[in-house]
Write a protein that holds these residues in place. Structure first.
Motif, PDB file in Angstrom:
ATOM      1  N   PHE A  25      16.732  -0.832  -7.007  1.00 58.47           N
ATOM      2  CA  PHE A  25      17.035  -1.425  -5.700  1.00 58.47           C
ATOM      3  C   PHE A  25      15.739  -1.820  -4.991  1.00 58.47           C
ATOM      4  O   PHE A  25      15.611  -2.916  -4.453  1.00 58.47           O
ATOM      5  CB  PHE A  25      17.842  -0.439  -4.843  1.00 58.47           C
ATOM      6  CG  PHE A  25      17.966  -0.874  -3.418  1.00 58.47           C
ATOM      7  CD1 PHE A  25      18.826  -1.903  -3.051  1.00 58.47           C
ATOM      8  CD2 PHE A  25      17.194  -0.285  -2.424  1.00 58.47           C
ATOM      9  CE1 PHE A  25      18.918  -2.311  -1.729  1.00 58.47           C
ATOM     10  CE2 PHE A  25      17.284  -0.694  -1.109  1.00 58.47           C
ATOM     11  CZ  PHE A  25      18.156  -1.702  -0.760  1.00 58.47           C
ATOM     12  N   MET A  26      14.769  -0.944  -4.967  1.00 59.25           N
ATOM     13  CA  MET A  26      13.495  -1.217  -4.312  1.00 59.25           C
ATOM     14  C   MET A  26      12.777  -2.385  -4.997  1.00 59.25           C
ATOM     15  O   MET A  26      12.193  -3.246  -4.334  1.00 59.25           O
ATOM     16  CB  MET A  26      12.602   0.031  -4.314  1.00 59.25           C
ATOM     17  CG  MET A  26      13.065   1.118  -3.379  1.00 59.25           C
ATOM     18  SD  MET A  26      13.188   0.554  -1.686  1.00 59.25           S
ATOM     19  CE  MET A  26      11.503   0.448  -1.229  1.00 59.25           C
ATOM     20  N   MET A  31      11.925  -5.759  -3.213  1.00 60.11           N
ATOM     21  CA  MET A  31      10.543  -6.223  -3.167  1.00 60.11           C
ATOM     22  C   MET A  31      10.437  -7.641  -3.735  1.00 60.11           C
ATOM     23  O   MET A  31       9.728  -8.491  -3.178  1.00 60.11           O
ATOM     24  CB  MET A  31       9.630  -5.278  -3.956  1.00 60.11           C
ATOM     25  CG  MET A  31       9.443  -3.919  -3.307  1.00 60.11           C
ATOM     26  SD  MET A  31       8.568  -4.035  -1.770  1.00 60.11           S
ATOM     27  CE  MET A  31       6.926  -4.223  -2.356  1.00 60.11           C
ATOM     28  N   LEU A  32      11.134  -7.914  -4.839  1.00 66.41           N
ATOM     29  CA  LEU A  32      11.120  -9.259  -5.413  1.00 66.41           C
ATOM     30  C   LEU A  32      11.731 -10.273  -4.447  1.00 66.41           C
ATOM     31  O   LEU A  32      11.219 -11.388  -4.279  1.00 66.41           O
ATOM     32  CB  LEU A  32      11.864  -9.280  -6.755  1.00 66.41           C
ATOM     33  CG  LEU A  32      11.148  -8.578  -7.912  1.00 66.41           C
ATOM     34  CD1 LEU A  32      12.056  -8.549  -9.147  1.00 66.41           C
ATOM     35  CD2 LEU A  32       9.846  -9.280  -8.242  1.00 66.41           C
ATOM     36  N   SER A  33      12.821  -9.879  -3.817  1.00 68.18           N
ATOM     37  CA  SER A  33      13.470 -10.758  -2.836  1.00 68.18           C
ATOM     38  C   SER A  33      12.522 -11.023  -1.654  1.00 68.18           C
ATOM     39  O   SER A  33      12.374 -12.167  -1.203  1.00 68.18           O
ATOM     40  CB  SER A  33      14.766 -10.113  -2.346  1.00 68.18           C
ATOM     41  OG  SER A  33      15.316 -10.863  -1.295  1.00 68.18           O
ATOM     42  N   LEU A  34      11.858  -9.971  -1.164  1.00 65.47           N
ATOM     43  CA  LEU A  34      10.900 -10.138  -0.066  1.00 65.47           C
ATOM     44  C   LEU A  34       9.720 -11.001  -0.497  1.00 65.47           C
ATOM     45  O   LEU A  34       9.257 -11.859   0.264  1.00 65.47           O
ATOM     46  CB  LEU A  34      10.403  -8.775   0.416  1.00 65.47           C
ATOM     47  CG  LEU A  34      11.364  -7.977   1.288  1.00 65.47           C
ATOM     48  CD1 LEU A  34      10.794  -6.593   1.564  1.00 65.47           C
ATOM     49  CD2 LEU A  34      11.614  -8.710   2.592  1.00 65.47           C
ATOM     50  N   LEU A  68       8.551 -14.407   1.137  1.00 64.52           N
ATOM     51  CA  LEU A  68       7.178 -14.583   1.593  1.00 64.52           C
ATOM     52  C   LEU A  68       6.551 -15.826   0.956  1.00 64.52           C
ATOM     53  O   LEU A  68       5.850 -16.590   1.632  1.00 64.52           O
ATOM     54  CB  LEU A  68       6.337 -13.345   1.267  1.00 64.52           C
ATOM     55  CG  LEU A  68       6.506 -12.152   2.201  1.00 64.52           C
ATOM     56  CD1 LEU A  68       5.747 -10.949   1.662  1.00 64.52           C
ATOM     57  CD2 LEU A  68       6.024 -12.491   3.589  1.00 64.52           C
ATOM     58  N   ASP A  69       6.788 -16.023  -0.343  1.00 57.29           N
ATOM     59  CA  ASP A  69       6.271 -17.212  -1.016  1.00 57.29           C
ATOM     60  C   ASP A  69       6.836 -18.485  -0.390  1.00 57.29           C
ATOM     61  O   ASP A  69       6.103 -19.459  -0.145  1.00 57.29           O
ATOM     62  CB  ASP A  69       6.592 -17.178  -2.516  1.00 57.29           C
ATOM     63  CG  ASP A  69       5.802 -16.103  -3.257  1.00 57.29           C
ATOM     64  OD1 ASP A  69       4.779 -15.621  -2.694  1.00 57.29           O
ATOM     65  OD2 ASP A  69       6.187 -15.765  -4.387  1.00 57.29           O
TER      66      ASP A  69
END
Length: 178
Positions: free
Chosen positions: A44-45, A49-52, A56-57
């Motif tokens: 989940f984390m 993190m990948l989604s965030l 951000l990108d």
């Protein structure tokens, strides 16, 4: 809590059923379930993190595009300011030239008025001189004019050929001063 010390969504850990491992992360009493929970949590984390990171990108790309647009806007503004300064300079030049031309035109108007007055004075003086010179002239009617004539001889001739009475009538009717 469920049997075996597994935590459910609506349950709370109790101190009796939870244990702490050496890295400070809490684990529940059942080892396999705790590992599964930890893997799910880590998964989940990782996905969060990948989604965030993707967001951000995307935000960074948007920010770069906005900065590029701002650079273009600033360059356009600088070009506009240069053009405006150039135009203002030309307007100032035209204003200066206009004022110079207005001054010259005012001087020329004054000169024109002076010249008109002088011309009028000259014409008046000429008429006065013409009237003065004609004051001593005689006009004799009934005598043809010729370009090569001698006026004095013609008058002498007229006076000698006419009788005295006719001369008086002739003088009264035909001779006048201008």
């Amino acid at each position: 809590m469920q049997a075996g010390g597994r935590k459910t969504k609506n349950s709370q850990k109790t101190p009796e059923t939870s244990a702490t491992n050496c890295d400070g992360l809490g684990t529940t009493g059942g080892g396999a379930d705790a590992d599964e929970d930890e893997r799910e949590f880590r998964q989940f984390m990782k996905s969060a993190m990948l989604s965030l990171q993707a967001k951000l990108d995307k935000n960074n790309d948007i920010q770069l595009k906005m900065l590029e647009r701002m650079d273009k806007v600033e360059e356009t503004q600088r070009e506009f300011e240069r053009a405006l300064n150039f135009t203002c300079g030309k307007i100032d030049e035209i204003k200066t030239e206009n004022e110079t031309l207005r001054t010259k035109m005012a001087n020329m108007d004054l000169q024109l008025q002076t010249a008109k007055q002088q011309l009028s004075d000259l014409k008046e003086n000429q008429l006065k001189q013409e009237r003065h010179s004609r004051g001593y002239n005689l006009r004799i009617g009934g005598v043809e004019e010729h370009s090569d004539e001698n006026a004095l001889e013609i008058v002498k001739d007229l006076l000698t050929t006419q009788s005295s009475r006719k001369q008086e009538v002739f003088y009264r009717e035909a001779v006048y001063l201008l």
